[in-house]
Design a protein around this motif. Sequence first.
Motif, PDB file in Angstrom:
ATOM      1  N   UNK A 118       0.827  -1.212   0.000  1.00 17.15           N
ATOM      2  CA  UNK A 118       0.000   0.000   0.000  1.00 17.15           C
ATOM      3  C   UNK A 118       0.854   1.253   0.000  1.00 17.15           C
ATOM      4  N   UNK A 119       0.527   2.190   0.897  1.00 21.64           N
ATOM      5  CA  UNK A 119       1.225   3.482   0.899  1.00 21.64           C
ATOM      6  C   UNK A 119       2.695   3.341   1.291  1.00 21.64           C
ATOM      7  N   UNK A 120       3.055   2.233   1.953  1.00 21.16           N
ATOM      8  CA  UNK A 120       4.468   2.064   2.332  1.00 21.16           C
ATOM      9  C   UNK A 120       5.360   1.989   1.095  1.00 21.16           C
ATOM     10  N   UNK A 121       4.809   1.563  -0.031  1.00 19.53           N
ATOM     11  CA  UNK A 121       5.609   1.532  -1.269  1.00 19.53           C
ATOM     12  C   UNK A 121       6.112   2.924  -1.619  1.00 19.53           C
ATOM     13  N   UNK A 122       5.347   3.954  -1.227  1.00 16.23           N
ATOM     14  CA  UNK A 122       5.752   5.325  -1.590  1.00 16.23           C
ATOM     15  C   UNK A 122       7.052   5.743  -0.912  1.00 16.23           C
ATOM     16  N   UNK A 123       7.488   4.965   0.081  1.00 18.81           N
ATOM     17  CA  UNK A 123       8.787   5.283   0.697  1.00 18.81           C
ATOM     18  C   UNK A 123       9.936   4.901  -0.235  1.00 18.81           C
ATOM     19  N   UNK A 124       9.604   4.174  -1.291  1.00 12.02           N
ATOM     20  CA  UNK A 124      10.639   3.715  -2.207  1.00 12.02           C
ATOM     21  C   UNK A 124      10.125   3.809  -3.662  1.00 12.02           C
ATOM     22  N   UNK A 125      10.188   5.016  -4.251  1.00  8.99           N
ATOM     23  CA  UNK A 125       9.640   5.199  -5.600  1.00  8.99           C
ATOM     24  C   UNK A 125      10.223   4.248  -6.643  1.00  8.99           C
ATOM     25  N   UNK A 150       2.151  10.911  -0.402  1.00  8.97           N
ATOM     26  CA  UNK A 150       3.460  10.406  -0.003  1.00  8.97           C
ATOM     27  C   UNK A 150       3.287   9.769   1.366  1.00  8.97           C
ATOM     28  N   UNK A 151       4.392   9.312   1.927  1.00  3.22           N
ATOM     29  CA  UNK A 151       4.277   8.663   3.239  1.00  3.22           C
ATOM     30  C   UNK A 151       3.948   9.697   4.322  1.00  3.22           C
ATOM     31  N   UNK A 152       4.629  10.849   4.245  1.00  2.07           N
ATOM     32  CA  UNK A 152       4.407  11.877   5.267  1.00  2.07           C
ATOM     33  C   UNK A 152       4.571  13.253   4.629  1.00  2.07           C
ATOM     34  N   UNK A 153       4.223  14.257   5.388  1.00  2.00           N
ATOM     35  CA  UNK A 153       4.287  15.638   4.902  1.00  2.00           C
ATOM     36  C   UNK A 153       5.671  15.999   4.350  1.00  2.00           C
ATOM     37  N   UNK A 159       4.473  13.416  -7.379  1.00  2.00           N
ATOM     38  CA  UNK A 159       4.837  13.814  -8.742  1.00  2.00           C
ATOM     39  C   UNK A 159       5.877  12.853  -9.300  1.00  2.00           C
ATOM     40  N   UNK A 160       6.856  12.533  -8.482  1.00  2.00           N
ATOM     41  CA  UNK A 160       7.903  11.617  -8.940  1.00  2.00           C
ATOM     42  C   UNK A 160       7.306  10.244  -9.293  1.00  2.00           C
ATOM     43  N   UNK A 161       6.443   9.740  -8.417  1.00  2.00           N
ATOM     44  CA  UNK A 161       5.891   8.399  -8.666  1.00  2.00           C
ATOM     45  C   UNK A 161       4.993   8.420  -9.904  1.00  2.00           C
TER      46      UNK A 161
END
Length: 334
Positions: A118-125, A150-153, A159-161
């Motif tokens: 889930x959102x944890x993937x966003x920690x690693x684009x 993103x994961x946090x503020x 945008x990158x993802x």
Amino acid sequence: MSRQVAPLQIGGIQVWPPLVLAPMSGVTNRTMRALYKPFGLGLTVTEFVSCNALAYGSKRTMEMIDQHGLEKPVATQLWGDDPEMMAQAARVVRECGADIVDINFGCPAPKVTKTNGGSACLRDPQRCEAIMRAVVAAVDCPVMMKMRLGWSEGALVYEEVAKRAQEAGIQAVTLHARTARQFYKGSADWEHIARLKRAVDIPVIGNGDLDDAQVALQRMRDTGVDAIMLGRATLGNPWLISQIVDLMEGRPAAPLPSSADRLRFCMVHYRTMVQELGEARAVPQMRKHVALYLKGMPGAAILRERIMHIDSGDAALAVLEETIARLESSSTAA
Ligand SMILES: Cc1cc2nc3c(=O)[nH]c(=O)nc-3n(C[C@H](O)[C@H](O)[C@H](O)COP(=O)(O)O)c2cc1C
């Protein structure tokens, strides 16, 4: 009457109206989606399914991905952190009737993020990109992706993802404009949705906190998004969907139904759930739905409490019938 917005194009699939029902785990099962689709949804998305669970093929999981053809088009949503497992799962859901595969990079629930899904993937684009490339290569249908900011503020990577998504061949991206850390707190920030729309060429679907037809259309115009996705506000109020479709098609929005008519539809929802899922599964699920249909009605709190303690479908339906009769007699008396 003329269309006020353009259809959403996801690869070779044209979606009209550009209005998507949000995937909601434990809520938007097949029965529920089929009941809400006729209100005018252009696209529905299944509850998220774990790619690991799919590898075991449990009956419940297979039920979740079986598309019986009532909804066209339908997207099946997958979550997981391993590109190869996600690719395998994508092949399975495609075989089971998905018109579109949707990748979940948005779920903030600890049971999902603790396994890096889930959102944890966003920690690693980079990992997001590997997952997206693997899924796109695995299927012959369009693939879309749904994410948070993103994961946090301090780590807004949307945008990158999304740019990586575009490079990887993803055909549409949905942004729920909150961070994972926010869960459902605060409000969705549509400024970020507007920024994303400017940053990529693939279609962008805006999501978060839409609960009014006029505002929804205004959001679309202000941000330039290609479609909007609605979740919580449709629950107990699918007429919001028709109101948005009215506006999209250039008609004034139809008024909301009377309380009695709302409960009549609630009874249809209840009976259909019991028929399709059986009483043991339908009754607990229907408690939350009934509470939502009752929202704002006179005596709703007491009725909600009664429904919470009922464990037979017939008894719940009797309460609803009795409430409809009461509402109607008080409206004729008035
Ligand atoms: C009960 C519930 C379950 C959800 N399950 C999912 C899910 O399975 N997959 C997903 O991408 N989002 C899920 N979401 C998030 C919604 O799709 C949506 O992004 C969020 O509710 C914001 O939209 P809304 O303000 O219109 O409800 C869920 C939300 C809720 C309330």
